[in-house]
Design an enzyme around this catalytic site. Structure first.
Site, PDB file in Angstrom:
ATOM      1  N   TYR A 181      -2.396  -0.728  10.203  1.00 46.35           N
ATOM      2  CA  TYR A 181      -2.484  -1.052   8.780  1.00 46.35           C
ATOM      3  C   TYR A 181      -1.160  -0.738   8.082  1.00 46.35           C
ATOM      4  CZ  TYR A 181      -4.183  -0.941   3.976  1.00 46.35           C
ATOM      5  OH  TYR A 181      -4.355  -1.180   2.635  1.00 46.35           O
ATOM      6  N   SER A 204       0.852  -1.181   0.000  1.00 45.80           N
ATOM      7  CA  SER A 204       0.000   0.000   0.000  1.00 45.80           C
ATOM      8  C   SER A 204       0.884   1.225   0.000  1.00 45.80           C
ATOM      9  CB  SER A 204      -0.878  -0.006   1.249  1.00 45.80           C
ATOM     10  OG  SER A 204      -1.465   1.272   1.413  1.00 45.80           O
TER      11      SER A 204
END
Lengths: 283, 589
Positions: free
Chosen positions: B472, B459
């Site tokens: 995350y 990501s």
């Protein structure tokens, strides 16, 4: 311009018979033209075929002129401006999906229909069409529950995502999944601007004006102005699915009344339509 | 893929033609379509020892030693004994002996392909060849025209192509010197060649080349001397293929530029292109892939396969028939990636913990071009389930060629609001899911030894710190580093590893994300709000899927996708302090 469709408007009323007749006529035109499509025909030619077929049968005015989309234009790939909806010189090839979309006015009654098909076999479009059945059921069920149109729109969206498709009716002006249609006064001269009949636009505009005062809109969109329960009247509903360069839609009229009886409060104008027959046959 | 027989079990016969005796080996049922494999230089028919058995289950496979090679005898004198005309005579003699009534399917590698081009384009073989699969060997006639067209109109690009191929052809000039090549091959070069192949060409050392190498190579020099100058100077004008051709181009070929085949459509009416990231000796290094492409092509030419959906994707030449496994394929980027691979003709395993969604992805994949697609329901964080999946995939579908570890979940909230359970959950899926995938499927790839590619979805949060996404971002940063380390480890085995950093993409990760430290109602509201924001950004997952396919083709290491992801990537390298300032901002939720 009347917008009042009351609970008295039953399935058999003369008014609905008029609408049903013109919707049947339009679908007959779509089937006739679809049967005559062959490789090499352009979108413009297909649109002209629809126009001529309906003119010969007495259509003088239009809600909008016939559209024809071929190939990945059925999924509105790379559509940025509304002018791209108009038919182009794209030629039809074997295996290509197509969509015919027309809205004739006959005898003062308006129809607005969409017909999806393919030249030869298009397994993807077949699948899209089969999956549209769930949308037709969902829309009717939630309209009968008097859910706000915006929420129904979102539920249709969610169903599409679950099915793995893209929402292509968002590409329509105002992103509408449906819009109101109504009776139109017949004039000797019925001009159109940008493909839309002026009489019908006038009707839509006056609806929009009245609706604006009363808190509803003749356009069924994802936006706040559609955050109201279904307004009685006739709605041309057109869910449009897209999947990687293939699109499919149907478009037909949903009658909404102010009846208390759920069955009578909303119903599809006519169930004897090509896509509905097809779903019945597949079962 | 099971290997039922070996080359040692082949039936052998001798075929007399034009003063030489050819050694011909046959495998498989003679009632099946005949596939003739022609070897190159400096090789003998044993170069096919990995490919031939893999084809023998379906076809009547025939291999022969080209005159002067292996156990075939050499013409006397050597000079003038290796012309393409004589090689065509040899081929026709073999074809008539092994398949007198039916046309044969030709497969050629290197010089085997060069001569097979001659077979496939001359008049007298018409009706004897059903199809031709060419690898690493252009037609000398096409090559001659290719050079001429570039000399006639020398644009900078075309001159570059000419010089590029000219440099790659150094060995052709060397082979034209008299005597010296023979001396070298019979002397030191013949001894060191196996090691050179293993080191430079990554040919697995498994009993190849055979002991006949020095004589093969010495005789074979006449292939060049008898044909190259004559044909390149006066290429035939009518070198049109009279059979369908499948062209397999290894992209890492040190001897042939892929540009050589740019105008091949002019000469071949029915051309299927395939590319693969490998070096010159693909019959040794990529036998599985070759066997599957040859099988598919021969079967389709024989008309044995019903008219299916054809792959239309941009990278169909690369991914056609390959096995691709995508986790988290039930929605978002995973689903779009599965579809993109399906469009390129890959066989797809769609893994998701949602049965219905996985089934749907597999079903639609088949509709848009995947020859086969299977749904699998697995939670990637479940070690045992993943092990079971890996065993099942290997047993039923084969070794995965491209693995996409994409499954992931979102978790937002301040560090102190994030409970240990939250941490465990997000790390289990986002990091351990990737670890299990790489561990199990990566091992299968490495053990097969025929290359592959692993894509891990990291990501932009992997390098963009943020006070809103501590857990995350940590999990994704770990995925990014894991990918880089694995890339280093697997580089020697031809397995690429890519980390994809998408950025803000319009998928349902927002509406399933967990927001730590808030009640259910507030969580719902934030999910809705973030879904709306991502919707406004409206970057489609299909574009990420395209980036993934492109990254696999190019073998890229780290791929930021959206403009904001690319911007943040640049900032993380050049202005990290500015990025840290951004990390302090409160997200607009």
């Amino acid at each position: 311009m009347t917008t009042a469709v009351t609970g008295g408007l039953s399935v058999d009323s003369a008014e609905l018979r008029g609408f049903r007749q013109v919707q049947q006529l339009a679908y007959a035109c779509a089937e006739a033209v679809a049967a005559r499509l062959e490789p090499g025909i352009t979108e413009r030619e297909a649109a002209r075929m629809q126009r001529e077929w309906l003119r010969e049968r007495g259509v003088r005015d239009w809600f909008h002129l016939p559209f024809a989309w071929f190939g990945d234009r059925t999924a509105f790939v790379n559509f940025r401006i509304p002018l791209q909806f108009f038919p182009t010189n794209r030629r039809l090839e074997p295996g290509m999906p197509f969509i015919l979309d027309m809205a004739p006015v006959y005898d003062g009654y308006t129809a607005d229909i969409g017909y999806s098909g393919s030249l030869g076999i298009s397994p993807v479009q077949d699948r899209l069409m089969a999956d549209l059945e769930a949308h037709r059921e969902l829309i009717l069920r939630e309209v009968r529950e008097r859910r706000p149109l915006r929420e129904i729109y979102e539920d249709v969206d969610r169903l599409m995502v679950r099915q793995g498709y893209a929402n292509r009716h968002r590409a329509y002006p105002f992103g509408v999944i449906a819009h109101k249609v109504d009776r139109v006064k017949e004039r000797r001269w019925s001009p159109h601007v940008f493909g839309f009949g002026t009489q019908s636009l006038k009707g839509l505009a006056s609806d929009a004006l009245h609706g604006h005062r009363d808190g509803w809109s003749p356009l069924w969109s994802p936006y706040r102005f559609s955050d109201h329960p279904p307004q009685p009247g006739l709605w041309a509903v057109e869910p449009h699915l897209g999947f990687r360069g293939t699109g499919a839609k149907f478009e037909e009229i949903l009658v909404v009344t102010d009846s208390r009886d759920p069955e009578q409060s909303a119903f599809w104008l006519d169930d004897d339509l090509p896509h509905v027959r097809r779903w019945a046959e597949e079962k | 893929m099971t290997v039922p027989v070996t080359l040692e079990e082949a039936r052998e016969r001798r075929v007399q033609t034009g003063g030489v005796e050819l050694c011909v080996a046959e495998l498989g049922d003679p009632g099946q379509p005949t596939v003739i494999l022609v070897h190159g230089y400096p090789d003998s028919k044993e170069v096919w020892s990995e490919v031939a058995p893999r084809l023998a289950g379906r076809f009547h496979v025939v291999l022969y030693d080209v005159r002067g090679h292996g156990r075939s005898t050499a013409p006397k004198p050597l000079r003038g004994g290796f012309t393409l005309k004589k090689l065509t005579d040899d081929f026709l003699a073999v074809a008539d002996a092994v398949s007198p009534d039916r046309p044969v399917h030709l497969v050629g590698h290197d010089w085997g392909s060069v001569q097979a081009w001659e077979f496939a384009t001359v008049k007298r073989t018409e009706g004897r060849i059903a199809s031709f699969t060419s690898m690493s060997g252009p037609s000398l006639d096409h090559f001659g025209h290719w050079i001429n067209s570039r000399l006639k109109r020398p644009t900078p690009r075309r001159v570059g192509q000419l010089l590029g191929q000219g440099a790659k052809s150094w060995y052709v000039y060397a082979l034209h010197t008299p005597v010296l090549p023979e001396l070298a091959w019979r002397g030191p070069l013949g001894k060191t060649w196996p090691r050179i192949l293993e080191r430079m060409e990554k040919v697995p050392g498994s009993g190849y080349p055979t002991s006949s190498l020095p004589t093969d190579a010495a005789h074979g020099a006449w292939l060049y001397r008898d044909n190259v100058r004559a044909r390149l100077r006066h290429p035939r004008q009518d070198a049109y293929a009279h059979a369908p051709v499948q062209l397999i181009t290894p992209l890492g070929d040190a001897f042939l530029s892929e540009r050589l085949y740019d105008e091949l459509e002019l000469w071949v009416p029915q051309l299927t292109r395939r590319t693969l990231p490998a070096k010159h000796w693909i019959p040794r290094s990529r036998p599985d892939q070759l066997a599957s492409w040859i099988t598919e092509f021969v079967t389709s030419v024989e008309g044995g396969r019903p008219e299916g959906v054809t792959a239309t994707g941009k990278y169909a030449d690369r991914f056609g028939g390959q096995l691709v496994l995508v986790t988290g394929a039930g929605s978002g980027i995973g689903r779009a990636t599965a579809y993109a691979f399906a469009e390129a003709g890959a066989r797809v395993v769609a893994v998701d913990r949602d049965v219905e969604a996985a089934v749907r992805t597999a079903e639609m994949s088949r509709l848009i071009g995947a020859p086969e697609a299977w749904p699998e329901t697995v939670d990637v964080s479940d070690e045992q389930a993943m092990e079971k999946l890996a065993a099942k995939v290997a047993a039923e579908y084969g070794v995965v060629d491209v693995l996409v570890n994409n499954a992931g979940i979102g978790l937002s909230g301040s560090f102190f609001d994030t409970t240990p359970e939250d941490w465990k959950k997000v790390l289990d899926v986002n990091l351990w899911g990737v670890i299990h995938g790489c561990r199990l499927f990566g091992r299968q790839m490495a053990e097969r030894g025929q290359g592959g590619h692993i894509v891990n979805t990291a990501s932009a949060a992997a390098y963009q710190p943020s006070k809103a996404l501590p857990a995350y971002s940590t999990s994704k940063a770990a995925v990014l580093m894991l990918s880089e380390c694995l890339r280093a480890e697997l580089a020697g085995q031809g397995i690429g590893v890519t980390a994809i950093c998408p950025g803000l993409v319009n998928t349902n990760i927002t509406s399933t994300a967990h927001f730590a430290g808030v009640d259910a109602e507030e969580e719902k509201r934030r999910q809705k709000k973030s879904a709306r924001l991502y919707g406004l950004r409206n970057y489609p997952p299909e574009k990420v899927a395209d980036a993934i396919l492109r990254a696999v083709v190019r073998g890229e290491a780290v791929v930021p996708v959206t403009p904001e992801a690319r911007g943040a990537y640049l900032m993380s390298r050049f202005t990290p302090r500015a990025l840290r300032r951004i990390a302090r901002l409160e997200p607009p939720l």
